[in-house]
Design a protein around this motif. Structure first.
Motif, PDB file in Angstrom:
ATOM      1  N   VAL A  40       0.819  -1.218   0.000  1.00  0.00           N
ATOM      2  CA  VAL A  40       0.000   0.000   0.000  1.00  0.00           C
ATOM      3  C   VAL A  40       0.852   1.268   0.000  1.00  0.00           C
ATOM      4  CG1 VAL A  40      -2.067  -0.942   1.070  1.00  0.00           C
ATOM      5  CG2 VAL A  40      -0.190  -0.124   2.525  1.00  0.00           C
ATOM      6  N   SER A  41       0.227   2.326  -0.541  1.00  0.00           N
ATOM      7  CA  SER A  41       0.779   3.675  -0.479  1.00  0.00           C
ATOM      8  C   SER A  41       0.202   4.390   0.735  1.00  0.00           C
ATOM      9  CB  SER A  41       0.369   4.482  -1.714  1.00  0.00           C
ATOM     10  OG  SER A  41       1.034   4.041  -2.840  1.00  0.00           O
ATOM     11  N   ALA A  42       0.677   5.601   0.949  1.00  0.00           N
ATOM     12  CA  ALA A  42       0.099   6.454   1.994  1.00  0.00           C
ATOM     13  C   ALA A  42      -1.291   6.901   1.560  1.00  0.00           C
ATOM     14  CB  ALA A  42       0.998   7.657   2.216  1.00  0.00           C
ATOM     15  N   MET A  43      -2.156   7.236   2.532  1.00  0.00           N
ATOM     16  CA  MET A  43      -3.538   7.593   2.229  1.00  0.00           C
ATOM     17  C   MET A  43      -3.616   8.950   1.525  1.00  0.00           C
ATOM     18  SD  MET A  43      -5.194   6.411   5.858  1.00  0.00           S
ATOM     19  CE  MET A  43      -6.951   6.505   5.483  1.00  0.00           C
ATOM     20  N   GLU A  46      -1.216  12.188   1.725  1.00  0.00           N
ATOM     21  CA  GLU A  46      -0.477  12.215   2.990  1.00  0.00           C
ATOM     22  C   GLU A  46       1.020  12.486   2.782  1.00  0.00           C
ATOM     23  OE1 GLU A  46      -1.270  12.499   5.933  1.00  0.00           O
ATOM     24  OE2 GLU A  46       0.340  11.728   7.193  1.00  0.00           O
ATOM     25  N   THR A  47       1.607  11.888   1.773  1.00  0.00           N
ATOM     26  CA  THR A  47       3.050  12.097   1.570  1.00  0.00           C
ATOM     27  C   THR A  47       3.345  13.569   1.252  1.00  0.00           C
ATOM     28  OG1 THR A  47       3.101   9.862   0.678  1.00  0.00           O
ATOM     29  CG2 THR A  47       5.103  11.155   0.429  1.00  0.00           C
ATOM     30  N   ASP A  48       2.449  14.188   0.471  1.00  0.00           N
ATOM     31  CA  ASP A  48       2.607  15.628   0.197  1.00  0.00           C
ATOM     32  C   ASP A  48       2.530  16.426   1.493  1.00  0.00           C
ATOM     33  OD1 ASP A  48       2.765  15.272  -2.535  1.00  0.00           O
ATOM     34  OD2 ASP A  48       0.613  15.557  -2.852  1.00  0.00           O
ATOM     35  N   GLY A  74       3.650   7.577   6.473  1.00  0.00           N
ATOM     36  CA  GLY A  74       2.380   7.574   5.736  1.00  0.00           C
ATOM     37  C   GLY A  74       1.944   6.161   5.377  1.00  0.00           C
ATOM     38  N   GLU A  75       2.860   5.400   4.828  1.00  0.00           N
ATOM     39  CA  GLU A  75       2.539   4.028   4.398  1.00  0.00           C
ATOM     40  C   GLU A  75       2.255   3.129   5.604  1.00  0.00           C
ATOM     41  OE1 GLU A  75       4.322   5.974   2.514  1.00  0.00           O
ATOM     42  OE2 GLU A  75       3.606   5.499   0.504  1.00  0.00           O
ATOM     43  N   GLN A  76       2.962   3.387   6.694  1.00  0.00           N
ATOM     44  CA  GLN A  76       2.781   2.538   7.877  1.00  0.00           C
ATOM     45  C   GLN A  76       1.344   2.632   8.396  1.00  0.00           C
ATOM     46  OE1 GLN A  76       5.881   2.919  10.793  1.00  0.00           O
ATOM     47  NE2 GLN A  76       4.720   1.789  12.351  1.00  0.00           N
ATOM     48  N   GLY A 150      11.975   7.238  -3.305  1.00  0.00           N
ATOM     49  CA  GLY A 150      11.623   8.300  -4.264  1.00  0.00           C
ATOM     50  C   GLY A 150      10.123   8.301  -4.474  1.00  0.00           C
ATOM     51  N   ARG A 151       9.575   9.491  -4.747  1.00  0.00           N
ATOM     52  CA  ARG A 151       8.122   9.635  -4.883  1.00  0.00           C
ATOM     53  C   ARG A 151       7.584   8.658  -5.933  1.00  0.00           C
ATOM     54  NH1 ARG A 151       5.668  13.932  -2.489  1.00  0.00           N
ATOM     55  NH2 ARG A 151       3.916  12.538  -2.770  1.00  0.00           N
ATOM     56  N   GLY A 152       6.439   8.069  -5.593  1.00  0.00           N
ATOM     57  CA  GLY A 152       5.850   7.079  -6.497  1.00  0.00           C
ATOM     58  C   GLY A 152       6.456   5.691  -6.337  1.00  0.00           C
ATOM     59  N   GLY A 153       7.334   5.539  -5.347  1.00  0.00           N
ATOM     60  CA  GLY A 153       8.130   4.318  -5.224  1.00  0.00           C
ATOM     61  C   GLY A 153       7.394   3.065  -4.774  1.00  0.00           C
ATOM     62  N   SER A 154       6.133   3.202  -4.364  1.00  0.00           N
ATOM     63  CA  SER A 154       5.402   1.989  -3.951  1.00  0.00           C
ATOM     64  C   SER A 154       5.250   0.997  -5.104  1.00  0.00           C
ATOM     65  CB  SER A 154       4.002   2.342  -3.444  1.00  0.00           C
ATOM     66  OG  SER A 154       4.094   3.149  -2.325  1.00  0.00           O
ATOM     67  N   ASP A 155       5.149   1.505  -6.306  1.00  0.00           N
ATOM     68  CA  ASP A 155       5.088   0.617  -7.468  1.00  0.00           C
ATOM     69  C   ASP A 155       6.324  -0.283  -7.500  1.00  0.00           C
ATOM     70  OD1 ASP A 155       2.853   2.033  -8.255  1.00  0.00           O
ATOM     71  OD2 ASP A 155       3.903   3.191  -9.798  1.00  0.00           O
ATOM     72  N   THR A 156       7.463   0.334  -7.219  1.00  0.00           N
ATOM     73  CA  THR A 156       8.720  -0.426  -7.253  1.00  0.00           C
ATOM     74  C   THR A 156       8.751  -1.470  -6.150  1.00  0.00           C
ATOM     75  OG1 THR A 156       9.815   1.484  -8.220  1.00  0.00           O
ATOM     76  CG2 THR A 156      11.238  -0.182  -7.243  1.00  0.00           C
TER      77      THR A 156
HETATM   78  N1  ASP Z   1       3.416   7.667  -0.959  1.00  0.00           N
HETATM   79  C1  ASP Z   1       4.549   7.831  -1.819  1.00  0.00           C
HETATM   80  C2  ASP Z   1       4.339   8.988  -2.769  1.00  0.00           C
HETATM   81  O1  ASP Z   1       3.325   9.623  -2.760  1.00  0.00           O
HETATM   82  C3  ASP Z   1       4.876   6.578  -2.567  1.00  0.00           C
HETATM   83  C4  ASP Z   1       3.796   6.111  -3.516  1.00  0.00           C
HETATM   84  O2  ASP Z   1       2.638   6.446  -3.374  1.00  0.00           O
HETATM   85  O3  ASP Z   1       4.119   5.351  -4.413  1.00  0.00           O
HETATM   86  O4  ASP Z   1       5.204   9.283  -3.539  1.00  0.00           O
END
Ligand code: ASP
Ligand code: MG
Length: 409
Positions: A40-43, A46-48, A74-76, A150-156
């Motif tokens: 999962v990513s942050a809700m 939240e990361t912003d 955030g992810e936790q 890095g931002r967006g890293g949950s995909d990785t």
């Molecule tokens: N929460 C992180 C972000 O917004 C990671 C992700 O969502 O992939 O960048």
């Protein structure tokens, strides 16, 4: 029965009702007989929000370690809440931080790379029928410092877990139906693609269709993990991204049109045509940490040359300043620039075996009286630079000319 890694992005987990929806999907997959590991990513944003708090104090390399401790929270939160929702529905579940799994990364805070994943916890849970809910975007280094990818890293994270577990598919749930032929905000008839190859996805991802983290696609390609991008808000099948030879289908010539307005063009005019010039121009640019994208150079009859290249738009002013110095040193006539350009690319693996794509593309642009300023090509891509005010017109015209709205047979 398949082993699936399912990743749910920020918009899919934005509230408790959203988590209920996600839990329903996980339960449905289990009822269909599949084993599921969840990332999962942050809700929501939240990361912003967390990042903004850090920015208010001021961020510099010395504080990056603390930024990662902050952003990883955030992810936790999402992992614990989703595990609780699953348990409420009678489904055994356990939340894990990256460190608890042991997603080992290097120590490059805020942009760490995954080195190794221990799968013992995950395998034990799979055996017991427990759903492991893993925090995306985070890991630990060898000294147990928390890192982020890095931002967006949950995909990785999701693709890396899928590779480590030998999963059958990595499903990336998001708020769009999949990967489109082009941006639906620009072309109404843009179509959600059924299939795409990793190579095509890499070209499309790096060109601004930000559905997937680029590193996730590289990872999937390297370890041959099929990725499916799909919506958590409906039941459409999404876009399957695989290796070309695994797809077992003839590829359409063009899969999509990507574009970006995030570029600027610089030209050094009247440069002597002698060895070493390209390096004397681009050396200082790269020393200034400015990334160069397209490069064009041609020699005029008088043995002088104009040297043109593109950079990110945010680097434009700095690049211009660097070039003024360089031009003086190498005796160039003049430096000019334009930051009102757009880059547009046609992408498709079928191009490899079909002639005439470029000429059709150029004819289409000519019919719309759109001037092409720069051209570059690779095996599966043709990119052009044009005036940004013609971008939408060009995208629409090409989408129609290549018949991208029609589903391929
Ligand atoms: N929460 C992180 C972000 O917004 C990671 C992700 O969502 O992939 O960048
Ligand atoms: Mg994302």
């Amino acid at each position: 029965m398949a082993l699936l890694v399912q990743k749910y992005g920020g918009t899919s987990v934005a509230s408790i009702p959203h988590l209920e929806n996600v839990a329903r999907r996980i339960l449905a997959s289990r009822e269909a007989g599949h084993q599921v590991v969840v990332v999962v990513s942050a809700m929501g944003h939240e990361t912003d929000r967390l990042d903004d708090l850090a920015q208010q104090i001021g961020v510099n390399p010395a504080t990056h370690r603390e930024v990662d401790v902050l952003l990883s929270t955030g992810e936790q939160v999402t992992t614990a809440l989703l595990a609780m929702v699953l348990m409420k529905h009678g489904c055994p579940a356990r939340s894990y931080t990256g460190g608890q799994i042991r997603i080992l990364t290097d120590s490059a805070y805020t942009k760490a790379r995954i080195l190794e994943i221990e799968c013992d916890n995950l395998r034990a849970d799979l055996t017991l029928g427990t759903v492991a809910v893993v925090a995306g975007f985070q890991g630990v280094d060898a000294d147990r410092n928390i890192t982020t990818l890095g931002r967006g890293g949950s995909d990785t994270t999701a693709v890396a877990l899928a590779a480590a577990l030998g999963a059958d598919e990595c499903q990336i749930y998001t708020d769009v139906n999949g990967v489109y032929t082009t941006d639906p905000r620009v072309v109404d008839s843009a179509r959600c693609l059924e299939r795409l190859t990793f190579e095509e996805m890499l070209e499309l991802a790096s060109l601004g269709s930000r559905v997937l983290h680029t590193r996730a696609v590289e990872f999937a390609s390297k370890y041959r993990v099929p990725i499916r991008v799909l919506s958590s808000f409906n039941d459409s099948p999404g876009t399957l991204i695989t290796n070309e030879d695994d797809s077992g289908m003839e590829q359409p010539i063009i899969s999509g049109i990507a574009f970006t307005q995030d570029e600027a063009k610089l030209t050094v005019l009247g440069v002597k045509d002698i060895p070493g010039i390209a390096s004397r121009i681009l050396g200082p640019i790269s020393d200034a940490n400015i990334e160069v994208d397209m490069i064009v150079q041609n020699v005029a009859a008088d043995n002088s040359t104009d040297f043109t290249f593109t950079v990110r738009r945010t680097d434009y002013q700095q690049a211009l300043a660097v070039l003024q110095d360089v031009a003086a040193q190498i005796g160039a006539r003049q430096v000019s620039g334009d930051n009102r350009i757009a880059k547009l690319s046609l992408v498709g693996v079928g191009m490899r075996s079909h002639a005439g794509v470029a000429s059709k593309m150029f004819k289409t642009m000519a019919d719309e009286s759109i001037n092409i300023q720069m051209i570059s090509t690779s095996e599966i891509k043709i990119s052009v630079v044009i005036d940004e005010k013609y971008l939408e017109l060009a995208v629409r015209a090409l989408h129609a000319a290549f018949d991208l709205a029609a589903a391929s047979a």
